[in-house]
Design an enzyme around this catalytic site. Structure first.
Site, PDB file in Angstrom:
ATOM      1  N   CYS A 109      46.088  44.238  44.901  1.00 52.73           N
ATOM      2  CA  CYS A 109      47.146  44.299  45.904  1.00 52.73           C
ATOM      3  C   CYS A 109      48.215  45.356  45.609  1.00 52.73           C
ATOM      4  O   CYS A 109      49.026  45.665  46.481  1.00 52.73           O
ATOM      5  CB  CYS A 109      47.799  42.930  46.069  1.00 52.73           C
ATOM      6  SG  CYS A 109      46.661  41.678  46.701  1.00 52.73           S
ATOM      7  N   HIS A 233      54.837  43.540  49.497  1.00 56.03           N
ATOM      8  CA  HIS A 233      53.428  43.175  49.708  1.00 56.03           C
ATOM      9  C   HIS A 233      53.370  41.831  50.426  1.00 56.03           C
ATOM     10  O   HIS A 233      54.057  40.878  50.042  1.00 56.03           O
ATOM     11  CB  HIS A 233      52.712  43.096  48.353  1.00 56.03           C
ATOM     12  CG  HIS A 233      51.416  42.376  48.408  1.00 56.03           C
ATOM     13  ND1 HIS A 233      50.417  42.710  49.296  1.00 56.03           N
ATOM     14  CD2 HIS A 233      50.950  41.311  47.695  1.00 56.03           C
ATOM     15  CE1 HIS A 233      49.390  41.887  49.125  1.00 56.03           C
ATOM     16  NE2 HIS A 233      49.685  41.032  48.161  1.00 56.03           N
ATOM     17  N   ASN A 263      47.285  38.409  54.349  1.00 51.14           N
ATOM     18  CA  ASN A 263      47.376  39.253  53.165  1.00 51.14           C
ATOM     19  C   ASN A 263      46.201  40.225  53.179  1.00 51.14           C
ATOM     20  O   ASN A 263      45.054  39.830  52.958  1.00 51.14           O
ATOM     21  CB  ASN A 263      47.338  38.376  51.911  1.00 51.14           C
ATOM     22  CG  ASN A 263      47.394  39.170  50.616  1.00 51.14           C
ATOM     23  OD1 ASN A 263      47.253  40.375  50.602  1.00 51.14           O
ATOM     24  ND2 ASN A 263      47.598  38.466  49.510  1.00 51.14           N
TER      25      ASN A 263
END
Length: 320
Positions: A109, A233, A263
């Site tokens: 990520c 994020h 996500n």
């Protein structure tokens, strides 16, 4: 310094709502939203690959920048089409960039920020004057469909930026890692499904994202009060809220698209930036603080002065 010259993003057309997931998992729309902030996500259809999304997002970023060529291509992904070779050369070729150096970056990520540091470094070293950075993921292809702890969180998508010479634009890229936590976020060797230790990841993400964000601000000569937009994020709404509180950044300054796309791992930040810019939540001159945490463990942050660009944000196969 380096600047962002163009930005684009691509989402797959298949929309998967919380109610859709509740038909086969022991969960509900309320349960998912209260714990994650997510109400829907986009998943690829069988046969659609990470490189398909990457090519579309890359083409959009090039169009946004008004360019047909660049000097290098970097692709950040955790879900390449195959383990070998890297997908960046194939993506570059499909974009008409045969002969251009191209390579992958793997930092889960945090991949976009690692890739951004890579792009800035290529420009600073003189190896390139322009770099196309793409972050693309198809996490739906590695999820355990019966694990409600992960199946409800992740979505698919791709975001891209064209980075070039100029300034002020991209501040110091601050990165970190801690391999002692590698087991917290992983796809085991020989395994098929993604695994994550949710509680431990939550604590580590809030702590590391808060620390590295303050470090990036300090290295840029800025403080939390100078931030116009926080671009965290999009892991979990509670993580985003906790980081904003730790930094002292008002909720009204926090960019979010988590509710609609989930996500999207490495693609999270560029998809968020493209979405915000396309819909007026991000304007030229805004001081942006982007921060991420991912497997590895990895983390990173960077400050950006948002450029005067028209973002190209859309759905794969529907509007190009």
């Amino acid at each position: 310094m380096s600047v962002i010259l163009g930005v684009g993003a691509s989402l797959p057309p298949r929309l998967v709502t919380n109610d859709d997931l509740a038909t086969r998992l022991d969960t509900s729309d309320e349960w998912i939203r209260s714990r994650t902030g997510i109400r829907a996500r986009r998943w690829v259809e069988p046969g659609t690959t990470t490189s398909d999304l990457a090519v579309d997002a890359g083409a959009r970023a090039l169009r946004s920048a008004g360019r047909s060529t660049v000097d290098a291509v970097v692709v950040a992904t955790t879900t390449p089409d195959r383990s070998c070779p890297a997908i960046a050369p194939a993506v570059a070729a499909r974009l008409g960039l045969v002969g251009v150096p191209a390579h992958d970056v793997a930092a889960v990520c945090t991949g976009f920020l690692y890739g951004l540091a890579n792009a800035v470094g290529l420009i600073a070293s003189g190896a390139a004057r322009t770099v196309l950075l793409i972050a693309a993921e198809t996490f739906s292809t590695i999820l355990d469909p019966d694990d409600r702890g992960t199946a409800v969180i992740f979505g698919d998508g791709a975001g891209a930026v064209v980075v070039g010479e100029g300034g002020p634009g991209i501040g110091p890229c601050v990165l970190g890692s801690d391999g002692t936590g590698a087991d917290l976020i992983q796809v085991p060797a020989g395994g098929r499904h993604f695994r994550m230790s949710g509680k431990e990841v939550f604590r580590a993400a809030v702590e590391r994202m808060s620390e590295v964000a303050l470090d990036a601000l300090a290295r840029a000569g800025l403080g939390p009060a100078d931030v116009d937009r926080l671009a965290p994020h999009q892991a979990n709404q509670r993580i985003c809220d906790a980081v904003a509180r730790n930094l002292g950044v008002a909720g009204s300054k926090v960019l979010t698209d988590l509710d609609a796309v989930g996500n999207t791992a490495a693609a999270s930040i560029p998809v968020l930036l493209a979405d915000a810019a396309a819909h007026g939540a991000l304007k030229a001159g805004d001081r942006v603080l982007a921060v991420a945490f991912g497997g590895g463990l990895t983390w990173g942050a960077v400050t950006l002065t948002w450029p005067d660009v028209v973002a190209d944000f859309g759905v794969l196969g529907q509007d190009r």
